[in-house]
Write a protein that holds these residues in place. Structure first.
Motif, PDB file in Angstrom:
ATOM      1  N   UNK A 200       8.090  -4.865 -10.661  1.00 29.41           N
ATOM      2  CA  UNK A 200       7.239  -4.266 -11.593  1.00 29.41           C
ATOM      3  C   UNK A 200       5.811  -3.936 -11.080  1.00 29.41           C
ATOM      4  N   UNK A 201       5.362  -4.539  -9.947  1.00 32.10           N
ATOM      5  CA  UNK A 201       4.025  -4.456  -9.197  1.00 32.10           C
ATOM      6  C   UNK A 201       3.964  -3.370  -8.278  1.00 32.10           C
ATOM      7  N   UNK A 202       5.166  -2.440  -8.357  1.00 30.37           N
ATOM      8  CA  UNK A 202       5.132  -1.258  -7.641  1.00 30.37           C
ATOM      9  C   UNK A 202       4.748  -0.059  -8.285  1.00 30.37           C
ATOM     10  N   UNK A 203       4.439  -0.535  -9.563  1.00 28.51           N
ATOM     11  CA  UNK A 203       4.099   0.601 -10.495  1.00 28.51           C
ATOM     12  C   UNK A 203       2.689   0.856 -11.173  1.00 28.51           C
ATOM     13  N   UNK A 209       4.769   5.271  -9.156  1.00 32.23           N
ATOM     14  CA  UNK A 209       4.388   4.322  -8.007  1.00 32.23           C
ATOM     15  C   UNK A 209       3.127   4.552  -7.860  1.00 32.23           C
ATOM     16  N   UNK A 210       2.667   3.237  -7.266  1.00 31.28           N
ATOM     17  CA  UNK A 210       1.558   3.312  -6.772  1.00 31.28           C
ATOM     18  C   UNK A 210       1.226   4.221  -5.354  1.00 31.28           C
ATOM     19  N   UNK A 211      -0.047   4.537  -5.020  1.00 29.73           N
ATOM     20  CA  UNK A 211      -0.217   5.487  -3.866  1.00 29.73           C
ATOM     21  C   UNK A 211       0.484   4.606  -2.372  1.00 29.73           C
ATOM     22  N   UNK A 216       1.511  -0.008   0.646  1.00 25.48           N
ATOM     23  CA  UNK A 216       1.414  -0.656   1.919  1.00 25.48           C
ATOM     24  C   UNK A 216       0.565  -2.106   2.098  1.00 25.48           C
ATOM     25  N   UNK A 217      -0.619  -1.877   1.161  1.00 26.86           N
ATOM     26  CA  UNK A 217      -1.414  -3.048   1.148  1.00 26.86           C
ATOM     27  C   UNK A 217      -0.645  -4.314   0.429  1.00 26.86           C
ATOM     28  N   UNK A 218       0.120  -3.890  -0.552  1.00 29.12           N
ATOM     29  CA  UNK A 218       0.856  -4.906  -1.391  1.00 29.12           C
ATOM     30  C   UNK A 218       1.859  -5.547  -0.578  1.00 29.12           C
ATOM     31  N   UNK A 219       2.549  -4.985   0.019  1.00 31.06           N
ATOM     32  CA  UNK A 219       3.576  -5.373   0.999  1.00 31.06           C
ATOM     33  C   UNK A 219       3.309  -6.010   2.286  1.00 31.06           C
ATOM     34  N   UNK A 220       2.321  -5.586   2.838  1.00 31.53           N
ATOM     35  CA  UNK A 220       1.369  -6.371   3.850  1.00 31.53           C
ATOM     36  C   UNK A 220       1.060  -7.790   3.751  1.00 31.53           C
ATOM     37  N   UNK A 221       0.485  -7.755   2.598  1.00 36.92           N
ATOM     38  CA  UNK A 221       0.072  -9.253   2.031  1.00 36.92           C
ATOM     39  C   UNK A 221       1.148  -9.998   1.719  1.00 36.92           C
ATOM     40  N   UNK A 222       2.497  -9.408   1.339  1.00 33.59           N
ATOM     41  CA  UNK A 222       3.572 -10.482   1.081  1.00 33.59           C
ATOM     42  C   UNK A 222       4.177 -10.867   2.566  1.00 33.59           C
ATOM     43  N   UNK A 223       3.691 -10.165   3.750  1.00 30.12           N
ATOM     44  CA  UNK A 223       4.288 -10.522   5.068  1.00 30.12           C
ATOM     45  C   UNK A 223       4.964  -9.449   5.557  1.00 30.12           C
TER      46      UNK A 223
END
Length: 286
Positions: A200-203, A209-211, A216-223
């Motif tokens: 759900x946090x992808x949207x 979808x988020x930009x 990219x910032x979201x997934x980088x923060x997850x590793x």
């Protein structure tokens, strides 16, 4: 080929008469009335795709609640929808592409590259003020030839050791990851080593979808990173495909675990842990 196509661009494409196959994957967990929703209103010309019977084989404890169907069965379904080898396919649903992404991933895995998700799905089409049609559509049969194995995928054995060398993302809601609730599968919790990353946090709030930069910032923060082998699972391999799409939009390639937690949790030899930490509550307290 871009993962997403927005409503305005799709409308222009259709207006220009460019060959486009529209596929409506109206499905949501707990709602068995997708076809009825489709019949009441869908994009003009869109063909209904039944996720439970056309994008999955029958449930099997050894393979999960929505196992991938045999290649031949999927090819037969795609031809029934009117798909030809050189077509452009646009898939959508009415739930932020959580279901349509399954079809996107399967076509990509079958070597069919010209497939997009309608960003925002049916809601975005409606919000743009574009017309809807009702009733069934009966396309001319197509002649598409599909393969398999074009997208990375892992099995349960690989999922068990994935976090030792890479990053395993759990795309389910946080409360299911933590083991606070489990409405469907036999055990509550997550695969040891997995990191919570709810789909759900992808949207954004409008279902788009988020930009790419935000994702990219979201997934980088997850590793997630360029040198990090990444794999994704969910409950039954459906919404995890959405996360794979989001990762692709962000510029990352990720593998899908098709059996996901419904397969994993059914096997008593597989450990399941609870809590917010990847390796469970005990590991977090050490």
């Amino acid at each position: 080929m871009d993962t997403l196509l927005d409503a305005a661009a799709l409308k222009e494409r259709l207006k220009a008469g460019k060959r486009t196959v529209l596929l409506d994957v109206r499905w949501a967990l707990g709602d068995p009335h997708g076809r009825e929703h489709y019949l009441r209103g869908h994009l003009p010309g869109a063909v209904f795709v039944d996720l439970a019977t056309e994008l999955a084989a029958p449930a099997d404890p050894r393979r999960g609640r929505h196992p991938l169907p045999p290649r031949e069965q999927f090819e037969e379904a795609a031809r029934r929808w009117g798909v030809n080898n050189d077509d452009v396919v646009v898939a959508y649903d009415d739930s932020g592409n959580m279901a349509a992404a399954r079809l996107w991933w399967m076509l990509r895995d079958a070597g069919f590259g010209s497939v997009h998700l309608l960003d925002g799905g049916l809601a975005a089409w409606r919000a743009a003020g574009f017309e809807l049609a009702s009733g069934p559509e009966q396309p001319e049969p197509g002649d598409v030839t599909l393969g398999d194995g074009a997208m990375p995928a892992i099995d349960a054995g690989e999922a068990a050791s994935w976090s030792r060398h890479g990053l395993l993302l759990d795309a389910r809601a946080g409360e299911r990851y933590r083991g606070e609730v489990e409405p469907i599968d036999p055990r509550a919790g997550h695969i040891p080593g997995a990191v919570s990353a709810p789909t759900s946090a992808n949207l954004a709030a409008d279902g788009r979808f988020l930009s790419p930069a935000e994702l990219r910032a979201r997934f980088e923060a997850l590793g997630v990173g360029a040198g990090v082998a990444t794999a994704v699972y969910c409950g039954s391999g459906v919404t995890a495909a959405h996360e794979v799409a989001a990762l692709e939009i962000a510029g990352f390639r990720a593998a899908l675990y098709p059996g996901s937690f419904s397969e994993w949790s059914t096997d008593p030899s597989n450990d399941v842990v609870t809590g917010t930490a990847p390796y469970g509550q005990e590991a977090a307290s050490r």
